[in-house]
Write a protein that holds these residues in place. Structure first.
Motif, PDB file in Angstrom:
ATOM      1  N   PRO A 104       0.797  -1.236   0.000  1.00 43.68           N
ATOM      2  CA  PRO A 104       0.000   0.000   0.000  1.00 43.68           C
ATOM      3  C   PRO A 104       0.828   1.284   0.000  1.00 43.68           C
ATOM      4  N   SER A 105       2.125   1.193   0.335  1.00 47.99           N
ATOM      5  CA  SER A 105       2.956   2.392   0.315  1.00 47.99           C
ATOM      6  C   SER A 105       3.223   2.879  -1.101  1.00 47.99           C
ATOM      7  N   VAL A 155      17.201   5.985  -5.435  1.00 47.11           N
ATOM      8  CA  VAL A 155      16.069   6.379  -4.603  1.00 47.11           C
ATOM      9  C   VAL A 155      16.178   7.877  -4.388  1.00 47.11           C
ATOM     10  N   ALA A 156      15.220   8.629  -4.877  1.00 47.60           N
ATOM     11  CA  ALA A 156      15.290  10.084  -4.819  1.00 47.60           C
ATOM     12  C   ALA A 156      14.087  10.661  -4.096  1.00 47.60           C
ATOM     13  N   GLY A 157      14.323  11.727  -3.339  1.00 51.88           N
ATOM     14  CA  GLY A 157      13.222  12.398  -2.685  1.00 51.88           C
ATOM     15  C   GLY A 157      13.426  12.552  -1.188  1.00 51.88           C
ATOM     16  N   PRO A 158      12.374  12.976  -0.502  1.00 54.29           N
ATOM     17  CA  PRO A 158      11.031  13.235  -1.038  1.00 54.29           C
ATOM     18  C   PRO A 158      11.009  14.474  -1.935  1.00 54.29           C
ATOM     19  N   LEU A 159      10.227  14.381  -2.990  1.00 52.01           N
ATOM     20  CA  LEU A 159      10.117  15.492  -3.931  1.00 52.01           C
ATOM     21  C   LEU A 159       8.693  15.561  -4.474  1.00 52.01           C
ATOM     22  N   PRO A 160       8.313  16.721  -5.043  1.00 52.96           N
ATOM     23  CA  PRO A 160       6.960  16.862  -5.599  1.00 52.96           C
ATOM     24  C   PRO A 160       6.771  15.924  -6.784  1.00 52.96           C
ATOM     25  N   LEU A 161       5.677  15.205  -6.790  1.00 54.44           N
ATOM     26  CA  LEU A 161       5.372  14.301  -7.894  1.00 54.44           C
ATOM     27  C   LEU A 161       4.541  15.031  -8.940  1.00 54.44           C
ATOM     28  N   ASP A 191       3.938  10.332   2.875  1.00 56.47           N
ATOM     29  CA  ASP A 191       3.213  10.327   4.153  1.00 56.47           C
ATOM     30  C   ASP A 191       2.865   8.904   4.582  1.00 56.47           C
ATOM     31  N   ASP A 192       2.415   8.098   3.635  1.00 55.00           N
ATOM     32  CA  ASP A 192       2.060   6.719   3.958  1.00 55.00           C
ATOM     33  C   ASP A 192       3.304   5.922   4.338  1.00 55.00           C
TER      34      ASP A 192
END
Length: 227
Positions: A104-105, A155-161, A191-192
Motif C-alpha cells: 500500500p505504500s 532512490v530520490a526524494g522526497p520530492l513533488p510528484l 506520508d504513507d
C-alpha cells in the motif's frame, strides 16, 4: 619574649597548614564531585547513544523492508517490459493493481522509454503523467540523469510528484546495446511510507530526526523528518 615569638610562629605555621589542608580538602571535594558528575554524564550519554542506536536500527530495518519491496517491484516491471516491450503497455494497469494491493505504500508506477512516461498506474494519474519527460523537469532531471550515468537503481526524494503529492521515486534504468532505453519507476507516497515505518516500531514522539540515503548514492539523501 622568645617563647612568645616561637608560639606566634607556631600559630602562623598552624594557620597556614590549616589553610592549605582546607584548600586541599575543598579541591578534593570538587574533584570528587567532578568525577561523580562526569561519570553520571557519561552513563547518561551512553544510555542515550544506546537508545538512539536501538531506535535507529528499528527505523532502518523497517525502511529497508519497505524499500526492498518497492525495488523488487521496479525490477519485475523492468524485466516484463524488456520481455514484451510495448505489448506490456496494454496490460500495465492489470499487473500494477496486484503490486499496489501487496504494498500500500506504493503511490504510482510508470514505464518511461527514453525517460518519457508511456504507461502509468493508477489510471487516475495518466492524464498528468503520460508524456512527462523526467530529463526535462527541473525537480527530476538531476536524479534521473544520475540513474542513467551510474546504471544503478536510485532512490530520490522526497520530492513533488508530477501527479501531485510528495514521494520517493525509485528509478530502475534499463539499457539496450549499451544505450539507455527506459526507466521502470515506482513512486512511494511519502506520508504513507513514514507512517508505516513508525507504526512498525510502535513509534512515540522520540525527538529524533531521520534521513535516508544509499551508501553509494549520497546525492539521493532525503530531507530530514522528525520522529
Amino acid at each position: 619574649m622568645a617563647l612568645r615569638t616561637n608560639n606566634k610562629k607556631a600559630h602562623i605555621f598552624l594557620t597556614r597548614t590549616q589553610i592549605v589542608l582546607t584548600v586541599l580538602a575543598l579541591l578534593s571535594c570538587i574533584m570528587i564531585d567532578y568525577i561523580v558528575m562526569s561519570s553520571s554524564l557519561k552513563r547518561k550519554q551512553d544510555d542515550e547513544i544506546a537508545g538512539a542506536t536501538v531506535y535507529g536500527q528499528g527505523i532502518a530495518s523497517s525502511i529497508i523492508l519497505s524499500l526492498d519491496q518497492v525495488i523488487n517491484t521496479s525490477i519485475v516491471l523492468k524485466d516484463i517490459y524488456e520481455e514484451f516491450g510495448d505489448r506490456f503497455i496494454s496490460t500495465f494497469s492489470v499487473l500494477c493493481h496486484h503490486f499496489y494491493e501487496d504494498n500500500p505504500s506504493i503511490g504510482s508506477m510508470y514505464i518511461a522509454p527514453n525517460a518519457v512516461v508511456a504507461a502509468a498506474y493508477p489510471p487516475s494519474i495518466q492524464k498528468a503523467t503520460i508524456g512527462f519527460n523526467m530529463l526535462e523537469d527541473e525537480n527530476q532531471r538531476g536524479k534521473a540523469q544520475q540513474a542513467i550515468d551510474t546504471r544503478k537503481i536510485t532512490v530520490a526524494g522526497p520530492l513533488p510528484l508530477v501527479e501531485g503529492g510528495t514521494g520517493l521515486l525509485v528509478r530502475n534504468p534499463a539499457f539496450k546495446n549499451d544505450e539507455f532505453a527506459y526507466f521502470s519507476v515506482v513512486a512511494v507516497d511519502w506520508d504513507d511510507f513514514t507512517s508505516r515505518v513508525f507504526k512498525s516500531i510502535n513509534h512515540q514522539n522520540s525527538g529524533y530526526y531521520v534521513s535516508v540515503w544509499k551508501d553509494d548514492n549520497f546525492n539521493t539523501t532525503t530531507d530530514n523528518f522528525g520522529c
